[in-house]
Design a protein around this motif. Structure first.
Motif, short mmCIF file in Angstrom:
data_model
loop_
_atom_site.label_atom_id
_atom_site.label_comp_id
_atom_site.label_asym_id
_atom_site.label_seq_id
_atom_site.Cartn_x
_atom_site.Cartn_y
_atom_site.Cartn_z
N LEU A 7 0.83 -1.20 0.00
CA LEU A 7 0.00 0.00 0.00
C LEU A 7 0.87 1.25 0.00
CD1 LEU A 7 -2.62 -1.27 2.56
CD2 LEU A 7 -3.11 -0.70 0.19
N TRP A 8 1.94 1.20 0.74
CA TRP A 8 2.87 2.33 0.83
C TRP A 8 3.62 2.53 -0.48
CZ3 TRP A 8 8.35 1.33 2.73
CH2 TRP A 8 9.11 2.49 2.73
N LEU A 9 4.10 1.45 -1.09
CA LEU A 9 5.00 1.55 -2.23
C LEU A 9 4.30 1.66 -3.59
CD1 LEU A 9 7.66 -1.02 -1.04
CD2 LEU A 9 7.88 1.47 -1.11
N ASP A 10 3.02 1.32 -3.64
CA ASP A 10 2.31 1.31 -4.92
C ASP A 10 0.96 2.01 -4.83
OD1 ASP A 10 1.72 0.79 -7.56
OD2 ASP A 10 1.26 -1.33 -7.25
N PRO A 11 0.92 3.28 -4.45
CA PRO A 11 -0.36 3.96 -4.28
C PRO A 11 -1.16 4.09 -5.57
CG PRO A 11 1.42 5.55 -4.19
CD PRO A 11 2.06 4.18 -4.21
N GLU A 21 -7.69 0.03 -2.98
CA GLU A 21 -8.07 1.41 -2.64
C GLU A 21 -8.75 1.47 -1.28
OE1 GLU A 21 -10.41 5.19 -4.60
OE2 GLU A 21 -11.08 3.17 -5.13
N ASP A 22 -9.64 0.52 -1.01
CA ASP A 22 -10.33 0.49 0.28
C ASP A 22 -9.34 0.31 1.44
OD1 ASP A 22 -12.73 0.78 -1.07
OD2 ASP A 22 -13.26 -1.35 -0.95
N GLU A 23 -8.38 -0.57 1.26
CA GLU A 23 -7.37 -0.78 2.30
C GLU A 23 -6.49 0.45 2.46
OE1 GLU A 23 -6.93 -3.30 4.53
OE2 GLU A 23 -8.83 -4.03 3.73
N PHE A 24 -6.14 1.08 1.36
CA PHE A 24 -5.32 2.29 1.39
C PHE A 24 -6.03 3.38 2.18
CE2 PHE A 24 -3.65 6.29 -0.16
CZ PHE A 24 -2.30 6.06 -0.28
N ASP A 25 -7.32 3.55 1.91
CA ASP A 25 -8.09 4.62 2.54
C ASP A 25 -8.32 4.40 4.03
OD1 ASP A 25 -8.20 5.99 0.16
OD2 ASP A 25 -10.21 5.30 -0.36
N LYS A 26 -8.18 3.19 4.52
CA LYS A 26 -8.32 2.92 5.96
C LYS A 26 -7.18 3.55 6.76
CE LYS A 26 -10.68 -1.52 5.55
NZ LYS A 26 -10.53 -2.97 5.79
N LYS A 27 -6.06 3.74 6.11
CA LYS A 27 -4.88 4.38 6.71
C LYS A 27 -4.22 3.55 7.80
CE LYS A 27 -6.72 8.89 5.62
NZ LYS A 27 -7.21 10.16 6.10
N GLU A 28 -4.65 2.31 8.00
CA GLU A 28 -4.02 1.45 9.00
C GLU A 28 -2.59 1.10 8.60
OE1 GLU A 28 -6.65 -1.87 9.35
OE2 GLU A 28 -8.26 -0.66 10.19
N GLN A 30 -0.29 2.93 7.49
CA GLN A 30 0.72 3.92 7.88
C GLN A 30 1.39 3.55 9.20
OE1 GLN A 30 -1.74 7.40 7.85
NE2 GLN A 30 -1.40 7.78 5.69
N GLY A 31 0.59 3.16 10.18
CA GLY A 31 1.15 2.77 11.47
C GLY A 31 2.01 1.52 11.37
N LEU A 64 7.19 9.99 14.20
CA LEU A 64 7.73 10.84 13.13
C LEU A 64 7.49 10.22 11.75
CD1 LEU A 64 11.08 11.94 14.80
CD2 LEU A 64 9.04 13.34 14.43
N THR A 65 7.68 8.92 11.65
CA THR A 65 7.47 8.24 10.38
C THR A 65 6.01 8.28 9.98
OG1 THR A 65 9.35 6.79 10.84
CG2 THR A 65 7.83 6.08 9.13
N ALA A 66 5.10 8.04 10.91
CA ALA A 66 3.66 8.09 10.61
C ALA A 66 3.26 9.48 10.13
CB ALA A 66 2.85 7.67 11.83
N GLN A 67 3.82 10.52 10.74
CA GLN A 67 3.51 11.89 10.30
C GLN A 67 3.95 12.09 8.86
OE1 GLN A 67 5.63 14.21 13.21
NE2 GLN A 67 3.94 14.21 14.66
N GLU A 68 5.14 11.64 8.52
CA GLU A 68 5.64 11.79 7.16
C GLU A 68 4.80 10.99 6.16
OE1 GLU A 68 7.95 13.89 5.94
OE2 GLU A 68 7.97 14.69 7.96
N LEU A 69 4.36 9.80 6.55
CA LEU A 69 3.53 8.99 5.67
C LEU A 69 2.19 9.66 5.40
CD1 LEU A 69 4.28 5.43 7.04
CD2 LEU A 69 4.89 6.33 4.79
N ARG A 70 1.64 10.33 6.40
CA ARG A 70 0.39 11.06 6.19
C ARG A 70 0.60 12.20 5.19
NH1 ARG A 70 -0.33 9.59 11.47
NH2 ARG A 70 0.62 11.42 12.36
N LEU A 71 1.73 12.88 5.27
CA LEU A 71 2.03 13.95 4.32
C LEU A 71 2.18 13.40 2.91
CD1 LEU A 71 4.59 16.06 6.39
CD2 LEU A 71 2.21 16.64 5.87
N VAL A 72 2.84 12.25 2.79
CA VAL A 72 3.00 11.62 1.47
C VAL A 72 1.64 11.24 0.91
CG1 VAL A 72 3.87 9.56 0.29
CG2 VAL A 72 5.35 10.82 1.86
#
Length: 80
Positions: A7-11, A21-28, A30-31, A64-72
């Motif tokens: 999910l992170w590497l292939d948005p 897309e559904d899994e991506f949008d859950k945002k789980e 990122q953590g 810090l990493t989760a914050q950056e992932l949200r920005l991405v």
């Protein structure tokens, strides 16, 4: 490769895969990615230096990493 890393590497896969897309949008994811990175960073620091790392550092890296992932994620959504 675990789903959260995919999910992170292939948005862009969201464009043609509804379940993805559904899994991506859950945002789980990122953590989970943040936790993976935090474990990796602590292990590398312990292996390659005299710096002692533990739970406190793990939590800090994860936050810090989760914050950056949200920005991405925001940047990816803004691009489409």
């Amino acid at each position: 490769m675990p789903l959260h890393q995919k999910l992170w590497l292939d948005p862009n896969r969201r464009d043609f895969d509804k379940e993805f897309e559904d899994e991506f949008d859950k945002k789980e994811w990122q953590g989970l990615v943040a936790a993976d990175f935090s474990r990796f960073l602590n292990a590398e620091l312990e292996k390659n230096s005299e710096i002692a790392t533990g739970d406190v550092e793990f939590v800090q890296w994860k936050v810090l990493t989760a914050q950056e992932l949200r920005l991405v994620q925001d940047d990816v959504k803004g691009a489409f």
